[in-house]
Enzyme design. Structure first.
Site, PDB file in Angstrom:
ATOM      1  CB  SER A   1       1.878  -4.308  -6.555  1.00  0.00           C
ATOM      2  OG  SER A   1       3.050  -4.273  -5.682  1.00  0.00           O
TER       3      SER A   1
ATOM      4  CG  ASP B   1       1.381  -5.415  -3.166  1.00  0.00           C
ATOM      5  OD1 ASP B   1       0.706  -5.463  -3.883  1.00  0.00           O
ATOM      6  OD2 ASP B   1       2.912  -5.730  -3.479  1.00  0.00           O
TER       7      ASP B   1
END
Length: 303
Positions: free
Chosen positions: A70, A184
């Protein structure tokens, strides 16, 4: 030079009398201890990674590999692609969510982060994994299978970083050329210590910007608050699996800052820098300890 050749043949070339010995030192830079970074996710808190990088670079700590999830993939990928610490700091200080997102017409998410990919293509010195200055890996989650996908070695860097930063619910999943829905990477691997070692790191420095917890409110009062607590719980459980395997853990004190507060970039960079500085002596000591046996193991003794 000597690898794979009989000692008798080497000895003849050196014209050494039998019974004498010589130690050949391999001076190739690849023979030194390699240091890698595992950078966690954390949305705006990930800006603290810039400060940590600055502390390491200013103190001549080598960075030979980076794996990120991320926000860690965003900062780590940019640095691996050749952006300077100064440029990263400038980008962090002016970054706002609107620069990378736009409203989505998809039923799968409120926003699209397509602008992030466009932004990266315009600003990164290189956009292919195979052209990176530093080996890098981006963590991505296969939504349907719930499995980790690691992007590394070859392929498109901006796409991989964008996918790693695709926060579920807030952003619509991204579909790749294999038909996989990507979200993510922090959902399944938020602190990629093992992936850093897979890139060749002998020493792994992990930076966890979520370890400091949530200090800006005691309990959730809205559905979004519940969602925030849920994300932090999931990422903490995932990070707990890898955290003990790190050689050094750096924890910026950013628990008082919300994940959406990009306007506090200077504060985040400062917190990362201070945490990085606190770790320098420990890192140097560890490098020195690992370097001696590593160098001895690289000596070729000819008798």
């Amino acid at each position: 030079m000597w690898h794979g050749r009989p000692a008798r043949e080497v000895m003849r070339e050196l014209r050494m009398p039998r019974g004498e010995c010589s130690v050949i030192q391999n001076s190739d830079k690849s023979d030194r201890v390699r240091v890698g970074l595992a950078l966690s996710g954390g949305a705006a808190r990930g800006i603290a990674h810039v400060g940590v990088l600055r502390a390491l670079v200013e103190n001549d700590i080598p960075i030979d590999a980076i794996a990120g999830a991320s926000a860690g993939a965003l900062i780590g990928g940019c640095y691996a692609a050749g952006l300077s610490i100064e440029r990263l700091g400038q980008m962090a200080s002016t970054f706002r969510w609107r620069h990378t997102q736009r409203p989505s017409f998809s039923r799968l998410g409120l926003q699209s982060n397509a602008r992030m990919e466009k932004f990266l293509r315009a600003n990164l010195p290189v956009t292919r994994f195979e052209d990176l200055k530093i080996p890098f890996a981006a963590m991505v989650t296969d939504l349907r299978k719930g499995e980790l996908i690691v992007f590394r070695d070859n392929g498109d860097l901006p796409f991989a970083i964008r996918a790693s930063c695709c926060i579920p619910f807030f952003m619509a999943p991204i579909e790749d050329d294999k038909g996989r829905l990507l979200i993510d990477g922090g959902i399944v691997q938020n602190l990629p210590v093992s992936q850093t070692r897979d890139l060749g790191a002998d020493i792994c420095i992990a930076v966890d910007v979520n370890f400091d917890g949530i200090k800006f409110f005691d309990r959730p009062h809205t559905a979004l608050g519940v969602l925030a607590y849920t994300f932090i719980a999931v990422e903490r459980i995932v990070s707990n699996q890898q955290r003990p395997d790190a050689d050094v853990l750096i924890v910026p004190k950013v628990g008082h800052i919300r994940w959406d507060q990009t306007h506090r970039a200077d504060e985040l960079v400062k917190a990362g820098y201070e945490a990085g500085l606190e770790s320098i002596d420990e890192i140097r000591k560890l490098i020195a300890e690992r370097a001696k046996p590593y160098a001895e193991s690289r000596e070729t003794v000819i008798v």
